[in-house]
Write a protein that holds these residues in place. Structure first.
Motif, PDB file in Angstrom:
ATOM      1  N   UNK A  36      -6.249  51.876  25.090  1.00 39.67           N
ATOM      2  CA  UNK A  36      -6.110  53.125  25.832  1.00 39.67           C
ATOM      3  C   UNK A  36      -4.939  53.981  25.376  1.00 39.67           C
ATOM      4  N   UNK A  37      -4.194  53.523  24.378  1.00 37.31           N
ATOM      5  CA  UNK A  37      -3.318  54.396  23.611  1.00 37.31           C
ATOM      6  C   UNK A  37      -4.144  54.789  22.399  1.00 37.31           C
ATOM      7  N   UNK A  38      -4.756  55.967  22.467  1.00 35.25           N
ATOM      8  CA  UNK A  38      -5.818  56.291  21.523  1.00 35.25           C
ATOM      9  C   UNK A  38      -5.341  56.371  20.081  1.00 35.25           C
ATOM     10  N   UNK A  39      -4.146  56.893  19.862  1.00 33.53           N
ATOM     11  CA  UNK A  39      -3.629  56.961  18.493  1.00 33.53           C
ATOM     12  C   UNK A  39      -3.375  55.552  17.960  1.00 33.53           C
ATOM     13  N   UNK A  40      -2.783  54.695  18.781  1.00 27.04           N
ATOM     14  CA  UNK A  40      -2.529  53.316  18.362  1.00 27.04           C
ATOM     15  C   UNK A  40      -3.840  52.571  18.127  1.00 27.04           C
ATOM     16  N   UNK A  41      -4.823  52.794  19.003  1.00 26.12           N
ATOM     17  CA  UNK A  41      -6.124  52.146  18.838  1.00 26.12           C
ATOM     18  C   UNK A  41      -6.785  52.583  17.541  1.00 26.12           C
ATOM     19  N   UNK A  42      -6.758  53.879  17.262  1.00 26.35           N
ATOM     20  CA  UNK A  42      -7.394  54.390  16.048  1.00 26.35           C
ATOM     21  C   UNK A  42      -6.742  53.812  14.796  1.00 26.35           C
ATOM     22  N   UNK A  43      -5.414  53.779  14.779  1.00 28.01           N
ATOM     23  CA  UNK A  43      -4.728  53.228  13.607  1.00 28.01           C
ATOM     24  C   UNK A  43      -5.025  51.741  13.447  1.00 28.01           C
ATOM     25  N   UNK A  44      -5.024  51.016  14.548  1.00 26.66           N
ATOM     26  CA  UNK A  44      -5.246  49.571  14.464  1.00 26.66           C
ATOM     27  C   UNK A  44      -6.664  49.260  14.019  1.00 26.66           C
ATOM     28  N   UNK A  45      -7.652  49.908  14.618  1.00 29.00           N
ATOM     29  CA  UNK A  45      -9.039  49.626  14.226  1.00 29.00           C
ATOM     30  C   UNK A  45      -9.339  50.100  12.803  1.00 29.00           C
ATOM     31  N   UNK A  46      -8.690  51.159  12.369  1.00 26.12           N
ATOM     32  CA  UNK A  46      -8.855  51.564  10.971  1.00 26.12           C
ATOM     33  C   UNK A  46      -8.349  50.469  10.047  1.00 26.12           C
ATOM     34  N   UNK A  47      -7.230  49.885  10.388  1.00 26.53           N
ATOM     35  CA  UNK A  47      -6.688  48.794   9.581  1.00 26.53           C
ATOM     36  C   UNK A  47      -7.545  47.529   9.683  1.00 26.53           C
ATOM     37  N   UNK A  48      -8.150  47.294  10.831  1.00 22.41           N
ATOM     38  CA  UNK A  48      -9.060  46.157  10.987  1.00 22.41           C
ATOM     39  C   UNK A  48     -10.273  46.323  10.076  1.00 22.41           C
TER      40      UNK A  48
END
Length: 399
Positions: A356-368
């Motif tokens: 639910x921290x959308x910027x953090x989620x986007x960066x993390x899933x991109x790296x995943x």
């Protein structure tokens, strides 16, 4: 014959414009969402439900009607109203990862497919909740954080359809890894909504994988316990569920004690690894690697489902653990090494979940996704410029 090399892994990303928009209909995926759970959906274009694709929402009160200013206002409004999965998809695309995976567009699941887990009466109320009584809504827990919203059944069927599509890719041998970041609705039960989850796509996909691969292992790192998934397989020795989560008094959903190990034939096939908010990163990673590797060796799964929630990140407003993006990527690497890089490949289905921290989620899933596609070195160090670039300041670092 030599074992396959890691770079030969075939990765399918299940996504489409309609899936992203349908998934973002849930208000929790919007930064602008009032307590009635209504604002998030109404901000979405209606084409996914069959309406117009045009944005008719230019600022009518502005004195400047020049095309440039109108377009600028629309861009600002889109950034403000954008849902989580739209933001994630935009960063994955801008980072060039679509060139490293096969993209497959899903279709919504049928009601018949959803009935493999969910009671028909529940699905009927979900599809016509406006006509349901307060008692019916309460009976199916369609209140509070699971309050229904327009098109909620279609929203849920799109998510389920995407995870079933990922499972079908694996079952057909078309991919070694299949990813649906819009999925991971692990709180939904057979006749009960919960925690923004209305249809449990994880259970439906695991059932599909069982038909082809037999034994299925589900590992969940969302900060919240995967209670709906656990309940579905509580009595089964053909599905091993593992949940790493926060468990403290008052923390949702209040289940997942380490003493819960399954029932009947399922005794010992349900593993819970709870943490408190004081647990450090090293303790989490140590426990994850040991429990996952030991369970993998014990169970010898035919397929693995990885529920990759990112609300255990320390910045997440709904989480409470202290993980960094590097820790989520490390968990992904451990799973990939056992499932894909070893001498015998085990098909791997990866879903999203909370975040639910959308910027953090986007960066993390991109790296995943980059880790799964063996494309870590190709990721830029900084967030590439794109529609939502301004969200990532002041560091603008991707990795």
């Amino acid at each position: 014959m030599d074992p396959p090399k890691p770079e030969d892994a075939r990765v399918t990303l299940v996504t489409s414009r309609n899936l992203v928009r349908a998934s973002d209909a849930v208000p929790a995926h919007h930064r602008i969402a009032d307590v009635r759970h209504g604002r998030g959906l109404t901000a979405l274009p209606e084409d996914v439900w069959g309406g117009s694709d045009e944005d008719e929402s230019a600022d009518e009160d502005s004195a400047d009607k020049s095309p440039e200013r109108v377009r600028a206002r629309k861009r600002r409004r889109r950034r403000c109203d954008a849902g989580r999965n739209e933001i994630v998809q935009a960063l994955i695309t801008a980072s060039g990862l679509l060139n490293r995976v096969k993209v497959v567009e899903p279709q919504p699941a049928s009601l018949e497919a959803a009935r493999a887990l969910h009671e028909d009466a529940y699905l009927q109320v979900l599809g016509a909740f406006e006509e349901a009584s307060r008692e019916e809504l309460m009976a199916y827990n369609l209140v509070d954080d699971a309050a229904p919203f327009p098109h909620v059944l279609q929203h849920a069927l799109w998510i389920a359809g995407a995870s079933l599509c990922a499972a079908a890719e694996l079952a057909a041998g078309s991919a070694d890894i299949a990813v649906n970041l819009c999925g991971g609705r692990h709180h939904a039960g057979s006749s009960r909504a919960s925690g923004f989850c209305f249809v449990n796509d994880i259970v439906l996909a695991a059932q599909e994988l069982q038909r082809r691969f037999g034994r299925v292992m589900i590992v969940d790192i969302d900060v919240h316990h995967g209670d709906g998934t656990e309940r579905a397989f509580l009595h089964s020795n053909k599905v091993l569920t593992i949940s790493f989560h926060q468990r403290e008094p008052g923390f949702f959903p209040g289940t997942g004690d380490s003493s819960c190990r399954g029932k009947g034939k399922g005794e010992g096939y349900n593993v819970n690894v709870p943490f408190t908010h004081e647990s450090d990163r090293a303790a989490f990673l140590f426990a994850f690697e040991k429990v996952f590797r030991d369970s993998f060796a014990f169970f010898s799964p035919g397929a693995v489902v990885f529920v990759c929630g990112v609300d255990a990140l320390k910045a997440d407003p709904r989480g409470g653990l202290s993980l960094e993006a590097e820790d989520i990527v490390a968990c992904t690497r451990i799973i990939r090494e056992l499932c894909v890089d070893g001498p015998t490949r085990v098909p791997l289905l990866v879903t999203g979940a909370g975040g639910y921290d959308f910027a953090a989620a986007a960066k993390t899933w991109t790296r995943v996704v980059a880790e799964l596609a063996n494309a870590q070195s190709s990721l830029p160090e900084d967030v590439p410029e794109h529609e939502f670039f301004e969200m990532y300041g002041p560091s603008w670092r991707l990795r």
